[in-house]
Design a protein around this motif. Structure first.
Motif, PDB file in Angstrom:
ATOM      1  N   ALA A 194       0.860  -1.178   0.000  1.00 47.62           N
ATOM      2  CA  ALA A 194       0.000   0.000   0.000  1.00 47.62           C
ATOM      3  C   ALA A 194       0.897   1.229   0.000  1.00 47.62           C
ATOM      4  CB  ALA A 194      -0.924   0.010   1.220  1.00 47.62           C
ATOM      5  N   VAL A 195       0.380   2.348  -0.543  1.00 42.13           N
ATOM      6  CA  VAL A 195       1.183   3.573  -0.615  1.00 42.13           C
ATOM      7  C   VAL A 195       0.358   4.754  -0.111  1.00 42.13           C
ATOM      8  CG1 VAL A 195       2.538   5.124  -2.067  1.00 42.13           C
ATOM      9  CG2 VAL A 195       2.489   2.678  -2.593  1.00 42.13           C
TER      10      VAL A 195
ATOM     11  N   ARG B 103      -2.526   1.499  -9.449  1.00 43.81           N
ATOM     12  CA  ARG B 103      -3.869   0.945  -9.573  1.00 43.81           C
ATOM     13  C   ARG B 103      -3.851  -0.345 -10.394  1.00 43.81           C
ATOM     14  NH1 ARG B 103      -8.937   2.677  -8.495  1.00 43.81           N
ATOM     15  NH2 ARG B 103      -7.743   3.359  -6.678  1.00 43.81           N
ATOM     16  N   GLU B 104      -3.069  -0.359 -11.476  1.00 46.28           N
ATOM     17  CA  GLU B 104      -2.976  -1.560 -12.315  1.00 46.28           C
ATOM     18  C   GLU B 104      -2.417  -2.749 -11.534  1.00 46.28           C
ATOM     19  OE1 GLU B 104      -0.576  -0.395 -15.584  1.00 46.28           O
ATOM     20  OE2 GLU B 104      -2.120   0.892 -16.496  1.00 46.28           O
ATOM     21  N   ARG B 105      -1.553  -2.475 -10.568  1.00 44.19           N
ATOM     22  CA  ARG B 105      -0.952  -3.543  -9.765  1.00 44.19           C
ATOM     23  C   ARG B 105      -1.819  -3.927  -8.570  1.00 44.19           C
ATOM     24  NH1 ARG B 105       5.471  -1.829  -9.487  1.00 44.19           N
ATOM     25  NH2 ARG B 105       5.703  -1.310 -11.697  1.00 44.19           N
ATOM     26  N   GLY B 106      -2.925  -3.236  -8.387  1.00 35.90           N
ATOM     27  CA  GLY B 106      -3.794  -3.527  -7.258  1.00 35.90           C
ATOM     28  C   GLY B 106      -3.281  -2.995  -5.940  1.00 35.90           C
ATOM     29  N   VAL B 107      -2.431  -1.963  -5.989  1.00 35.83           N
ATOM     30  CA  VAL B 107      -1.869  -1.366  -4.778  1.00 35.83           C
ATOM     31  C   VAL B 107      -2.769  -0.215  -4.335  1.00 35.83           C
ATOM     32  CG1 VAL B 107       0.111  -0.180  -3.768  1.00 35.83           C
ATOM     33  CG2 VAL B 107       0.468  -1.981  -5.481  1.00 35.83           C
ATOM     34  N   PRO B 108      -3.381  -0.304  -3.150  1.00 38.96           N
ATOM     35  CA  PRO B 108      -4.258   0.782  -2.709  1.00 38.96           C
ATOM     36  C   PRO B 108      -3.459   2.025  -2.328  1.00 38.96           C
ATOM     37  CG  PRO B 108      -4.050  -0.854  -0.983  1.00 38.96           C
ATOM     38  CD  PRO B 108      -3.348  -1.417  -2.188  1.00 38.96           C
ATOM     39  N   VAL B 109      -4.097   3.187  -2.504  1.00 32.07           N
ATOM     40  CA  VAL B 109      -3.436   4.475  -2.304  1.00 32.07           C
ATOM     41  C   VAL B 109      -4.291   5.370  -1.416  1.00 32.07           C
ATOM     42  CG1 VAL B 109      -2.864   6.657  -3.483  1.00 32.07           C
ATOM     43  CG2 VAL B 109      -2.100   4.473  -4.449  1.00 32.07           C
ATOM     44  N   ALA B 110      -3.647   6.043  -0.481  1.00 27.24           N
ATOM     45  CA  ALA B 110      -4.309   7.073   0.318  1.00 27.24           C
ATOM     46  C   ALA B 110      -3.502   8.360   0.249  1.00 27.24           C
ATOM     47  CB  ALA B 110      -4.463   6.638   1.772  1.00 27.24           C
ATOM     48  N   VAL B 111      -4.188   9.480   0.306  1.00 30.40           N
ATOM     49  CA  VAL B 111      -3.553  10.786   0.425  1.00 30.40           C
ATOM     50  C   VAL B 111      -3.623  11.189   1.892  1.00 30.40           C
ATOM     51  CG1 VAL B 111      -3.746  13.242  -0.149  1.00 30.40           C
ATOM     52  CG2 VAL B 111      -4.038  11.496  -1.929  1.00 30.40           C
ATOM     53  N   VAL B 112      -2.459  11.484   2.472  1.00 27.98           N
ATOM     54  CA  VAL B 112      -2.367  11.882   3.880  1.00 27.98           C
ATOM     55  C   VAL B 112      -1.759  13.282   3.910  1.00 27.98           C
ATOM     56  CG1 VAL B 112      -1.526  11.262   6.168  1.00 27.98           C
ATOM     57  CG2 VAL B 112      -1.938   9.471   4.467  1.00 27.98           C
ATOM     58  N   SER B 113      -2.569  14.260   4.306  1.00 27.46           N
ATOM     59  CA  SER B 113      -2.127  15.646   4.155  1.00 27.46           C
ATOM     60  C   SER B 113      -2.395  16.474   5.400  1.00 27.46           C
ATOM     61  CB  SER B 113      -2.859  16.282   2.965  1.00 27.46           C
ATOM     62  OG  SER B 113      -2.475  17.632   2.795  1.00 27.46           O
TER      63      SER B 113
ATOM     64  N   VAL C 131      -7.258   7.269  -6.159  1.00 30.19           N
ATOM     65  CA  VAL C 131      -7.090   7.430  -4.709  1.00 30.19           C
ATOM     66  C   VAL C 131      -8.228   6.717  -3.989  1.00 30.19           C
ATOM     67  CG1 VAL C 131      -6.889   9.078  -2.815  1.00 30.19           C
ATOM     68  CG2 VAL C 131      -5.919   9.643  -5.057  1.00 30.19           C
ATOM     69  N   ASP C 132      -7.863   5.824  -3.079  1.00 33.67           N
ATOM     70  CA  ASP C 132      -8.854   5.040  -2.351  1.00 33.67           C
ATOM     71  C   ASP C 132      -9.333   5.711  -1.076  1.00 33.67           C
ATOM     72  OD1 ASP C 132      -8.795   2.390  -3.958  1.00 33.67           O
ATOM     73  OD2 ASP C 132      -6.687   2.806  -3.572  1.00 33.67           O
ATOM     74  N   ALA C 133      -8.504   6.577  -0.493  1.00 32.49           N
ATOM     75  CA  ALA C 133      -8.890   7.235   0.759  1.00 32.49           C
ATOM     76  C   ALA C 133      -8.130   8.552   0.894  1.00 32.49           C
ATOM     77  CB  ALA C 133      -8.588   6.340   1.958  1.00 32.49           C
TER      78      ALA C 133
END
Length: 230
Positions: free
Chosen positions: A3-4, A124-134, A153-155
């Protein structure tokens, strides 16, 4: 990394220059400054740190110090801190201070880094979920939508919505929870060594990029694709 987490300003997006910011607001208000004054005023605003996402203040006035330290914990404090810094610079109309703050929240004030879309799409193509933390005082989702990045962006985990600001590990923990991710298998990508580095206290790996103009940083995000999705 499975996850990133990404920071927003200076990592995925760059805010417009202080001069462009000021010129846009003056134009909308139907105001002009004498020849040469636009640049001088923009430089004064930049030294004051009045543009959120722009250069930090060279010095925070004493009466704003406490507010500045906690500016990202709620929307009202964020607005008060930055409009307070802007008011250290004389402008031709008192309404311009709030207008400047409003301008920085518009999609037109932001540009994604050139590699942001490709990297987010690759994750996204690799199925790696992403969140923005700001650390922020407003919702940047309209900026992501306007520039076509919201689908990746998932969250969104935003300091003002939780009353917690980076480097507090609790904000990163909320992001990992939102993604269903183990912090030990999560990468945090940001431009602030102190704020974004707080993710390491939770057990996340951290990758830093430099907060530069977009034309000076064409591909700093691309190494993320080599670190995630293994």
């Amino acid at each position: 990394m499975k996850a990133v987490l990404f920071d927003f300003s200076g990592t995925l997006f760059r805010v417009e220059s202080t001069e462009t910011w000021l010129a846009a607001v003056l134009d909308r208000a139907g105001l002009t400054l004498p020849e040469g004054e636009l640049g001088r005023t923009a430089r004064a605003l930049e030294r004051a740190g009045a543009l959120p996402g722009g250069a930090p203040p060279e010095a925070v006035p004493g009466h704003l110090a406490d507010l500045w330290a906690t500016r990202d914990r709620d929307a009202a404090s964020h607005r008060a801190a930055f409009t307070g810094l802007a008011r250290e610079v004389p402008l031709p109309d008192p309404g311009l201070y709030d207008a400047l703050y409003e301008r920085h929240m518009t999609p037109a004030a932001w540009r994604p880094y050139d590699d942001a879309a490709d990297v987010l799409a690759g994750l996204r193509e690799r199925g790696v979920p992403v969140a923005v933390v700001s650390n922020i005082g407003w919702d940047p989702r309209p900026v992501f939508r306007a520039h076509g990045l919201d689908p990746y962006v998932d969250a969104y985990v935003l300091s003002y919505a939780h009353g917690i600001q980076k480097p507090d590990p609790r904000l990163f923990a909320l992001a990992c929870e939102a993604l269903g991710a183990d912090p030990r298998e999560t990468l945090m990508v940001g431009d602030d060594r102190r704020a974004d580095g707080g993710a390491a206290d939770l057990g996340c790996a951290v990758h830093f990029v430099d907060h530069l103009p977009t034309d000076q940083r064409p591909d700093a995000l691309r190494p993320v694709l080599g670190l995630a999705g293994r």
